[in-house]
Design a protein around this motif. Sequence first.
Motif, PDB file in Angstrom:
ATOM      1  N   LYS A   1       0.871  -1.268   0.106  1.00  0.00           N
ATOM      2  CA  LYS A   1      -0.176   0.076  -0.023  1.00  0.00           C
ATOM      3  C   LYS A   1       0.754   1.253   0.240  1.00  0.00           C
ATOM      4  CE  LYS A   1      -3.521   2.467   3.034  1.00  0.00           C
ATOM      5  NZ  LYS A   1      -4.205   2.184   4.220  1.00  0.00           N
ATOM      6  N   ASN A   2       0.577   2.132  -0.897  1.00  0.00           N
ATOM      7  CA  ASN A   2       1.223   3.382  -0.887  1.00  0.00           C
ATOM      8  C   ASN A   2       2.762   3.291  -1.151  1.00  0.00           C
ATOM      9  OD1 ASN A   2      -1.515   4.711  -0.994  1.00  0.00           O
ATOM     10  ND2 ASN A   2      -1.320   4.801   1.227  1.00  0.00           N
ATOM     11  N   CYS A   3       3.201   2.633  -2.044  1.00  0.00           N
ATOM     12  CA  CYS A   3       4.855   2.425  -2.079  1.00  0.00           C
ATOM     13  C   CYS A   3       5.181   3.591  -2.559  1.00  0.00           C
ATOM     14  CB  CYS A   3       4.941   1.329  -3.320  1.00  0.00           C
ATOM     15  SG  CYS A   3       4.228  -0.314  -2.797  1.00  0.00           S
ATOM     16  N   GLU A   4       6.512   4.047  -2.046  1.00  0.00           N
ATOM     17  CA  GLU A   4       7.273   5.013  -2.526  1.00  0.00           C
ATOM     18  C   GLU A   4       8.623   4.388  -3.292  1.00  0.00           C
ATOM     19  OE1 GLU A   4       6.851   8.395  -2.151  1.00  0.00           O
ATOM     20  OE2 GLU A   4       5.034   8.080  -0.930  1.00  0.00           O
ATOM     21  N   PRO A   5       8.929   5.208  -4.334  1.00  0.00           N
ATOM     22  CA  PRO A   5       9.940   4.913  -5.314  1.00  0.00           C
ATOM     23  C   PRO A   5      11.394   4.852  -4.676  1.00  0.00           C
ATOM     24  CG  PRO A   5       9.474   7.105  -5.407  1.00  0.00           C
ATOM     25  CD  PRO A   5       8.415   6.444  -4.717  1.00  0.00           C
ATOM     26  N   THR A   6      12.329   4.131  -4.799  1.00  0.00           N
ATOM     27  CA  THR A   6      13.705   4.005  -4.138  1.00  0.00           C
ATOM     28  C   THR A   6      14.358   5.109  -4.641  1.00  0.00           C
ATOM     29  OG1 THR A   6      13.780   1.711  -4.048  1.00  0.00           O
ATOM     30  CG2 THR A   6      15.812   2.718  -4.193  1.00  0.00           C
ATOM     31  N   PRO A   7      14.914   6.044  -3.624  1.00  0.00           N
ATOM     32  CA  PRO A   7      15.722   7.251  -3.739  1.00  0.00           C
ATOM     33  C   PRO A   7      16.848   6.796  -4.926  1.00  0.00           C
ATOM     34  CG  PRO A   7      15.296   7.283  -1.625  1.00  0.00           C
ATOM     35  CD  PRO A   7      14.732   5.781  -2.098  1.00  0.00           C
ATOM     36  N   ALA A   8      17.197   7.457  -5.949  1.00  0.00           N
ATOM     37  CA  ALA A   8      18.457   7.164  -6.844  1.00  0.00           C
ATOM     38  C   ALA A   8      19.558   7.442  -6.034  1.00  0.00           C
ATOM     39  CB  ALA A   8      17.996   7.994  -7.955  1.00  0.00           C
ATOM     40  N   GLU A   9      19.499   8.543  -5.042  1.00  0.00           N
ATOM     41  CA  GLU A   9      20.970   8.838  -4.361  1.00  0.00           C
ATOM     42  C   GLU A   9      21.113   7.867  -3.309  1.00  0.00           C
ATOM     43  OE1 GLU A   9      17.294  10.968  -2.664  1.00  0.00           O
ATOM     44  OE2 GLU A   9      17.994  10.292  -4.479  1.00  0.00           O
ATOM     45  N   THR A  10      20.327   7.038  -2.830  1.00  0.00           N
ATOM     46  CA  THR A  10      20.648   6.274  -1.787  1.00  0.00           C
ATOM     47  C   THR A  10      20.698   4.616  -1.978  1.00  0.00           C
ATOM     48  OG1 THR A  10      18.521   6.046  -0.906  1.00  0.00           O
ATOM     49  CG2 THR A  10      19.793   7.966  -0.078  1.00  0.00           C
ATOM     50  N   LEU A  11      19.566   4.367  -3.195  1.00  0.00           N
ATOM     51  CA  LEU A  11      19.231   3.009  -3.429  1.00  0.00           C
ATOM     52  C   LEU A  11      19.075   2.202  -2.389  1.00  0.00           C
ATOM     53  CD1 LEU A  11      21.973   2.324  -6.208  1.00  0.00           C
ATOM     54  CD2 LEU A  11      19.655   2.896  -6.542  1.00  0.00           C
ATOM     55  N   VAL A  12      18.407   2.884  -1.282  1.00  0.00           N
ATOM     56  CA  VAL A  12      18.024   2.014  -0.083  1.00  0.00           C
ATOM     57  C   VAL A  12      16.310   1.831  -0.384  1.00  0.00           C
ATOM     58  CG1 VAL A  12      17.691   2.018   2.279  1.00  0.00           C
ATOM     59  CG2 VAL A  12      19.863   2.705   1.266  1.00  0.00           C
ATOM     60  N   PRO A  13      15.638   0.969  -0.443  1.00  0.00           N
ATOM     61  CA  PRO A  13      14.244   0.810  -0.939  1.00  0.00           C
ATOM     62  C   PRO A  13      13.453   0.765   0.210  1.00  0.00           C
ATOM     63  CG  PRO A  13      15.396  -1.415  -1.073  1.00  0.00           C
ATOM     64  CD  PRO A  13      16.472  -0.542  -0.943  1.00  0.00           C
ATOM     65  N   THR A  14      12.356   1.522   0.283  1.00  0.00           N
ATOM     66  CA  THR A  14      11.511   1.427   1.297  1.00  0.00           C
ATOM     67  C   THR A  14      10.278   0.502   1.177  1.00  0.00           C
ATOM     68  OG1 THR A  14      10.215   3.112   0.461  1.00  0.00           O
ATOM     69  CG2 THR A  14      11.881   3.898   1.895  1.00  0.00           C
ATOM     70  N   SER A  15      10.289  -0.059  -0.057  1.00  0.00           N
ATOM     71  CA  SER A  15       9.065  -1.193  -0.421  1.00  0.00           C
ATOM     72  C   SER A  15       9.590  -2.235  -1.468  1.00  0.00           C
ATOM     73  CB  SER A  15       7.913  -0.511  -1.105  1.00  0.00           C
ATOM     74  OG  SER A  15       8.204   0.181  -2.376  1.00  0.00           O
ATOM     75  N   ALA A  16       9.027  -3.204  -1.617  1.00  0.00           N
ATOM     76  CA  ALA A  16       9.583  -4.226  -2.298  1.00  0.00           C
ATOM     77  C   ALA A  16       9.197  -3.769  -3.939  1.00  0.00           C
ATOM     78  CB  ALA A  16       8.794  -5.577  -2.360  1.00  0.00           C
ATOM     79  N   HIS A  17       8.051  -3.079  -4.122  1.00  0.00           N
ATOM     80  CA  HIS A  17       7.861  -2.619  -5.505  1.00  0.00           C
ATOM     81  C   HIS A  17       8.527  -1.340  -5.840  1.00  0.00           C
ATOM     82  CE1 HIS A  17       4.012  -4.754  -4.867  1.00  0.00           C
ATOM     83  NE2 HIS A  17       3.951  -4.784  -6.162  1.00  0.00           N
ATOM     84  N   GLY A  18       9.148  -0.803  -4.955  1.00  0.00           N
ATOM     85  CA  GLY A  18      10.054   0.481  -5.121  1.00  0.00           C
ATOM     86  C   GLY A  18      11.500  -0.174  -5.466  1.00  0.00           C
ATOM     87  N   ALA A  19      11.656  -1.402  -5.110  1.00  0.00           N
ATOM     88  CA  ALA A  19      13.184  -2.120  -5.533  1.00  0.00           C
ATOM     89  C   ALA A  19      12.915  -2.488  -6.824  1.00  0.00           C
ATOM     90  CB  ALA A  19      13.326  -3.053  -4.377  1.00  0.00           C
ATOM     91  N   VAL A  20      11.773  -2.627  -7.602  1.00  0.00           N
ATOM     92  CA  VAL A  20      11.947  -3.247  -8.861  1.00  0.00           C
ATOM     93  C   VAL A  20      11.572  -2.433  -9.941  1.00  0.00           C
ATOM     94  CG1 VAL A  20      10.746  -5.184 -10.318  1.00  0.00           C
ATOM     95  CG2 VAL A  20      11.336  -5.530  -7.700  1.00  0.00           C
ATOM     96  N   MET A  21      10.424  -1.469  -9.631  1.00  0.00           N
ATOM     97  CA  MET A  21      10.040  -0.554 -10.718  1.00  0.00           C
ATOM     98  C   MET A  21       9.917   1.012  -9.732  1.00  0.00           C
ATOM     99  SD  MET A  21       6.042  -1.130 -10.007  1.00  0.00           S
ATOM    100  CE  MET A  21       5.375   0.470 -10.257  1.00  0.00           C
ATOM    101  N   SER A  22       9.291   1.814 -10.116  1.00  0.00           N
ATOM    102  CA  SER A  22       9.229   3.228  -9.771  1.00  0.00           C
ATOM    103  C   SER A  22       7.859   3.513  -9.339  1.00  0.00           C
ATOM    104  CB  SER A  22      10.077   4.117 -10.752  1.00  0.00           C
ATOM    105  OG  SER A  22      11.265   4.040 -10.609  1.00  0.00           O
ATOM    106  N   PRO A  23       7.332   3.317  -8.433  1.00  0.00           N
ATOM    107  CA  PRO A  23       5.889   3.642  -8.101  1.00  0.00           C
ATOM    108  C   PRO A  23       5.788   5.275  -7.784  1.00  0.00           C
ATOM    109  CG  PRO A  23       7.200   1.985  -6.488  1.00  0.00           C
ATOM    110  CD  PRO A  23       8.011   2.780  -7.317  1.00  0.00           C
ATOM    111  N   LEU A  24       4.343   5.486  -8.030  1.00  0.00           N
ATOM    112  CA  LEU A  24       4.025   6.711  -8.189  1.00  0.00           C
ATOM    113  C   LEU A  24       3.834   7.118  -6.561  1.00  0.00           C
ATOM    114  CD1 LEU A  24       1.315   6.472 -10.543  1.00  0.00           C
ATOM    115  CD2 LEU A  24       3.292   7.827 -10.995  1.00  0.00           C
ATOM    116  N   SER A  25       4.728   8.314  -6.118  1.00  0.00           N
ATOM    117  CA  SER A  25       4.639   8.827  -4.812  1.00  0.00           C
ATOM    118  C   SER A  25       3.267   9.310  -4.528  1.00  0.00           C
ATOM    119  CB  SER A  25       5.720  10.045  -4.725  1.00  0.00           C
ATOM    120  OG  SER A  25       5.739  10.417  -3.257  1.00  0.00           O
ATOM    121  N   LYS A  26       2.766   8.588  -3.169  1.00  0.00           N
ATOM    122  CA  LYS A  26       1.426   9.419  -2.869  1.00  0.00           C
ATOM    123  C   LYS A  26       1.734  10.629  -2.459  1.00  0.00           C
ATOM    124  CE  LYS A  26      -2.227   8.746   0.579  1.00  0.00           C
ATOM    125  NZ  LYS A  26      -2.803   8.058   1.648  1.00  0.00           N
ATOM    126  N   LYS A  27       2.845  11.005  -1.798  1.00  0.00           N
ATOM    127  CA  LYS A  27       3.026  12.208  -1.330  1.00  0.00           C
ATOM    128  C   LYS A  27       2.939  13.421  -2.442  1.00  0.00           C
ATOM    129  CE  LYS A  27       6.557  10.686   2.072  1.00  0.00           C
ATOM    130  NZ  LYS A  27       7.887  10.595   2.550  1.00  0.00           N
TER     131      LYS A  27
END
Length: 325
Positions: A219-245
């Motif tokens: 739910k409400n996945c955030e994309p992985t920051p390109a500068e850190t490459l530390v994912p906050t979600s599994a989908h963000g580690a594979v694709m670039s989810p749309l940021s709910k923020k």
Amino acid sequence: MNSKVRIFLAIVLVVVCCYVSTLAFPSQFNVNVTVKGGQQTQSGTADTNKPAVQTPVQTPQASTPGTSDKTEDKQEADKTDKNDKTDKENADKNEGSDSKGIPSTTEEIIDKYVFLVNKVKADQPAYKKKEYQSLPEEYRNLGSVANLILDLAAGYMTTEEECEEIVREKGAGTINNEMPIYGSDKGSVLTDYDAVAWAKCEPLGDGTYEITFSLKEEKNCEPTPAETLVPTSAHGAVMSPLSKKDIQVEVDKVTSSVPGLSVNSFDLYYRDGVFGCIYDPTTDQVSSITHHCVIDIEVDVDMFVANINGSARLLNEMLIYDITW
């Protein structure tokens, strides 16, 4: 207008269309419709398209010797027990790959996928790309008027028919911005195996293999920051989810300018998506990458005495193909 902006505007329009519907036809929306996971709570049918989750093969447990005096039967049982234990130990050593080194366990399949897509970005072969979106009518559950207004959202998206084919030559640095993870030299940073719903690697009969996998609902996945490459979600580690923020900023602009309009909730559920690639196991060269992304948009909107509690489904297809090394 790039595809990410188109998707962003389409999702915002889903919320805006709720407002327009309640404003113009408030009497038609006194009965709420709630749909989650493709199963309608009032009427409709369940979604039967969800891939079946693979169940790991259970390794038989070794038999336990009895506690009676040593007899011929017990000695035979002990021998069988030792053989079973040896077979199990050998199976454990070989678990996860066949004689050709093809991955078979979830961990190996995901690790292989991550290695392959990262190799694509590192080597920058020539490729073609298409990306397009749709809002399937069978998943529009916002009421008759709102569903009609949703047709307007399609105008903000790229359809399969009008999708432009992007063609890049070998060494094109643009791949970092045209293939997830966007803005990064990595194609995937997925390491959370527990987040995987199912995964498989199958031969295609021509010497190549196809890896496909799906992730568990998020739910409400955030994309992985390109500068850190530390994912906050599994989908963000594979694709670039749309940021709910980011979407919330646009929603707030609408609600602040319209008296009586209140967006009680606005959530994006990523579910049933399928990701994969086709590759040659002798060279580890990928020939295509596909992302079939499914986003269920659920909204709860109040406008004076009217309320809409419903959903719409957004599909995004990303295809990278004709990869030439």
